[in-house]
Design a protein around this motif. Structure first.
Motif, PDB file in Angstrom:
ATOM      1  N   UNK A 102      41.578  41.401  48.799  1.00 27.32           N
ATOM      2  CA  UNK A 102      40.495  40.422  48.665  1.00 27.32           C
ATOM      3  C   UNK A 102      41.111  39.151  48.101  1.00 27.32           C
ATOM      4  N   UNK A 103      40.678  38.014  48.597  1.00 26.23           N
ATOM      5  CA  UNK A 103      41.310  36.758  48.169  1.00 26.23           C
ATOM      6  C   UNK A 103      41.014  36.397  46.720  1.00 26.23           C
ATOM      7  N   UNK A 104      40.058  37.073  46.106  1.00 26.50           N
ATOM      8  CA  UNK A 104      39.764  36.814  44.688  1.00 26.50           C
ATOM      9  C   UNK A 104      40.111  38.016  43.807  1.00 26.50           C
ATOM     10  N   UNK A 105      40.999  38.881  44.284  1.00 31.67           N
ATOM     11  CA  UNK A 105      41.402  40.055  43.499  1.00 31.67           C
ATOM     12  C   UNK A 105      42.914  40.154  43.441  1.00 31.67           C
ATOM     13  N   UNK A 106      43.442  40.411  42.235  1.00 36.38           N
ATOM     14  CA  UNK A 106      44.869  40.654  42.047  1.00 36.38           C
ATOM     15  C   UNK A 106      45.044  41.947  41.267  1.00 36.38           C
ATOM     16  N   UNK A 107      45.900  42.825  41.794  1.00 35.71           N
ATOM     17  CA  UNK A 107      46.148  44.108  41.126  1.00 35.71           C
ATOM     18  C   UNK A 107      47.450  44.058  40.344  1.00 35.71           C
ATOM     19  N   UNK A 108      47.430  44.678  39.155  1.00 33.36           N
ATOM     20  CA  UNK A 108      48.611  44.780  38.304  1.00 33.36           C
ATOM     21  C   UNK A 108      48.785  46.250  37.929  1.00 33.36           C
ATOM     22  N   UNK A 109      49.924  46.826  38.280  1.00 37.21           N
ATOM     23  CA  UNK A 109      50.181  48.217  37.904  1.00 37.21           C
ATOM     24  C   UNK A 109      50.916  48.246  36.573  1.00 37.21           C
ATOM     25  N   UNK A 110      50.397  49.056  35.648  1.00 37.27           N
ATOM     26  CA  UNK A 110      50.913  48.992  34.277  1.00 37.27           C
ATOM     27  C   UNK A 110      50.639  50.301  33.546  1.00 37.27           C
ATOM     28  N   UNK A 111      51.603  50.757  32.783  1.00 33.03           N
ATOM     29  CA  UNK A 111      51.460  51.921  31.909  1.00 33.03           C
ATOM     30  C   UNK A 111      51.084  51.415  30.520  1.00 33.03           C
ATOM     31  N   UNK A 112      49.934  51.829  30.024  1.00 34.48           N
ATOM     32  CA  UNK A 112      49.443  51.329  28.738  1.00 34.48           C
ATOM     33  C   UNK A 112      50.247  51.835  27.543  1.00 34.48           C
ATOM     34  N   UNK A 113      51.151  52.786  27.787  1.00 31.64           N
ATOM     35  CA  UNK A 113      52.048  53.217  26.719  1.00 31.64           C
ATOM     36  C   UNK A 113      53.072  52.126  26.384  1.00 31.64           C
ATOM     37  N   UNK A 114      53.271  51.215  27.306  1.00 32.69           N
ATOM     38  CA  UNK A 114      54.345  50.221  27.215  1.00 32.69           C
ATOM     39  C   UNK A 114      53.762  48.841  26.908  1.00 32.69           C
ATOM     40  N   UNK A 115      53.850  48.424  25.649  1.00 38.83           N
ATOM     41  CA  UNK A 115      53.285  47.126  25.270  1.00 38.83           C
ATOM     42  C   UNK A 115      53.970  45.976  25.988  1.00 38.83           C
ATOM     43  N   UNK A 116      55.258  46.100  26.222  1.00 35.24           N
ATOM     44  CA  UNK A 116      55.977  45.034  26.934  1.00 35.24           C
ATOM     45  C   UNK A 116      55.451  44.907  28.358  1.00 35.24           C
ATOM     46  N   UNK A 117      55.101  46.034  28.967  1.00 31.99           N
ATOM     47  CA  UNK A 117      54.556  46.001  30.328  1.00 31.99           C
ATOM     48  C   UNK A 117      53.169  45.360  30.340  1.00 31.99           C
ATOM     49  N   UNK A 118      52.376  45.631  29.309  1.00 32.57           N
ATOM     50  CA  UNK A 118      51.058  44.993  29.199  1.00 32.57           C
ATOM     51  C   UNK A 118      51.235  43.477  29.068  1.00 32.57           C
ATOM     52  N   UNK A 119      52.132  43.075  28.178  1.00 28.57           N
ATOM     53  CA  UNK A 119      52.387  41.643  27.970  1.00 28.57           C
ATOM     54  C   UNK A 119      52.860  40.974  29.254  1.00 28.57           C
ATOM     55  N   UNK A 120      53.722  41.652  30.013  1.00 21.99           N
ATOM     56  CA  UNK A 120      54.228  41.101  31.275  1.00 21.99           C
ATOM     57  C   UNK A 120      53.106  40.939  32.291  1.00 21.99           C
ATOM     58  N   UNK A 121      52.209  41.926  32.362  1.00 16.71           N
ATOM     59  CA  UNK A 121      51.085  41.857  33.298  1.00 16.71           C
ATOM     60  C   UNK A 121      50.164  40.688  32.959  1.00 16.71           C
ATOM     61  N   UNK A 122      49.875  40.522  31.669  1.00 12.95           N
ATOM     62  CA  UNK A 122      48.975  39.445  31.250  1.00 12.95           C
ATOM     63  C   UNK A 122      49.629  38.084  31.463  1.00 12.95           C
ATOM     64  N   UNK A 123      50.936  38.008  31.278  1.00 11.77           N
ATOM     65  CA  UNK A 123      51.641  36.747  31.494  1.00 11.77           C
ATOM     66  C   UNK A 123      51.605  36.322  32.961  1.00 11.77           C
ATOM     67  N   UNK A 124      51.359  37.293  33.855  1.00  8.04           N
ATOM     68  CA  UNK A 124      51.337  36.995  35.285  1.00  8.04           C
ATOM     69  C   UNK A 124      49.979  36.532  35.779  1.00  8.04           C
ATOM     70  N   UNK A 125      49.022  36.380  34.875  1.00 10.24           N
ATOM     71  CA  UNK A 125      47.681  35.926  35.259  1.00 10.24           C
ATOM     72  C   UNK A 125      47.247  34.787  34.361  1.00 10.24           C
ATOM     73  N   UNK A 126      46.296  34.001  34.823  1.00 12.63           N
ATOM     74  CA  UNK A 126      45.699  33.000  33.957  1.00 12.63           C
ATOM     75  C   UNK A 126      44.925  33.705  32.845  1.00 12.63           C
ATOM     76  N   UNK A 127      44.801  33.062  31.709  1.00 11.30           N
ATOM     77  CA  UNK A 127      44.139  33.686  30.573  1.00 11.30           C
ATOM     78  C   UNK A 127      42.748  34.182  30.956  1.00 11.30           C
ATOM     79  N   UNK A 128      42.451  35.463  30.711  1.00  7.34           N
ATOM     80  CA  UNK A 128      41.141  35.993  31.096  1.00  7.34           C
ATOM     81  C   UNK A 128      40.037  35.532  30.144  1.00  7.34           C
ATOM     82  N   UNK A 129      38.890  35.198  30.717  1.00  8.84           N
ATOM     83  CA  UNK A 129      37.724  34.830  29.919  1.00  8.84           C
ATOM     84  C   UNK A 129      36.958  36.062  29.452  1.00  8.84           C
ATOM     85  N   UNK A 130      37.009  37.110  30.272  1.00  8.63           N
ATOM     86  CA  UNK A 130      36.340  38.371  29.945  1.00  8.63           C
ATOM     87  C   UNK A 130      37.316  39.503  30.242  1.00  8.63           C
ATOM     88  N   UNK A 131      37.408  40.455  29.311  1.00  8.22           N
ATOM     89  CA  UNK A 131      38.264  41.631  29.481  1.00  8.22           C
ATOM     90  C   UNK A 131      37.421  42.879  29.229  1.00  8.22           C
TER      91      UNK A 131
END
Length: 234
Positions: A102-131
């Motif tokens: 979908x042109x308004x959807x982006x998927x990020x695969x991430x293991x929540x055990x890994x904080x660095x992976x979470x940080x990397x996923x969030x860095x790849x998107x514009x700051x979210x207004x709602x989480x």
């Protein structure tokens, strides 16, 4: 009798109706979270916001299944895409949903055990207004995500954590402070209390960025234990 102009008016969209149509457990058939979400999110409906949901389909490793399981639907993502017609929706999960196009959807695969992976996923998107965190529900996963993502929210952003009263045996760390208790300590004392002093210190460092922390019971029944939390960015 309705006049012609009134009769032609469209019925306002309702988030609970959408949840029920797409088969999301956030609607009237189970949690009824969408009643709260419609109240909170309706002012954002027509805006070009960034929206992030973590945990996209029930039945992952938190229930003993392989992270590489076959995935076939995205009920809540379909719901959000219709509810927020101008938003870009981001989805994060340990399983693969990259097949959803979908042109308004982006998927990020991430293991929540890994904080660095979470940080990397969030860095790849514009700051979210709602989480919305509807991922594994393991306490340390919820806390990892909050510590990495909440500071990225703009002023006025909303951070939601679902299902605080259930943690999976497959992931939960023995002796860890439950996220519900962590948030309750802040609500009661204005200070986060945690079994790990380092985690407590990280949460307490974020207090100046928090304007409100509200915890609601599921289905609004007082006898229920803490269920869903909403934290507002100052």
């Amino acid at each position: 009798m309705l006049d012609e102009g009134t009769a032609k008016k469209k019925t306002p969209i309702n988030l609970t109706d959408l949840a029920d149509r797409f088969g999301s457990d956030k609607g009237s058939t189970k949690h009824r979270y969408t009643e709260l979400y419609h109240l909170l999110f309706h002012p954002y409906r027509g805006r070009k916001i960034n929206f992030l949901e973590m945990g996209l389909l029930i039945g992952g490793p938190e229930q003993g299944n392989d992270a590489d399981r076959e995935t076939t639907d995205l009920p809540s993502i379909r719901m959000w895409l219709e509810y927020f017609p101008k938003a870009h929706i981001h989805g994060l999960d340990v399983s693969d949903f990259s097949w959803f196009d979908h042109d308004r959807f982006t998927f990020h695969r991430c293991d929540m055990d890994d904080r660095a992976a979470i940080a990397k996923s969030v860095a790849a998107m514009d700051a979210p207004d709602i989480v919305i965190d509807d991922a594994s529900h393991a306490s340390h996963h919820q806390q990892n995500a909050f510590l990495e993502i909440f500071p990225k929210l703009p002023s006025g952003g909303l951070y939601v954590i679902e299902d605080l009263r259930w943690q999976p045996d497959t992931y939960e760390v023995p002796g860890i402070t439950k996220t519900a208790a962590l948030l309750r300590s802040y609500i009661d004392t204005r200070e986060f209390q945690h079994s790990d002093p380092a985690v407590a210190a990280e949460f307490n460092a974020l207090i100046p960025e928090i304007s409100a922390c509200i915890v609601h019971p599921v289905k609004y029944q007082k006898k229920r234990r803490d269920q869903v939390a909403v934290i507002h960015k100052r």
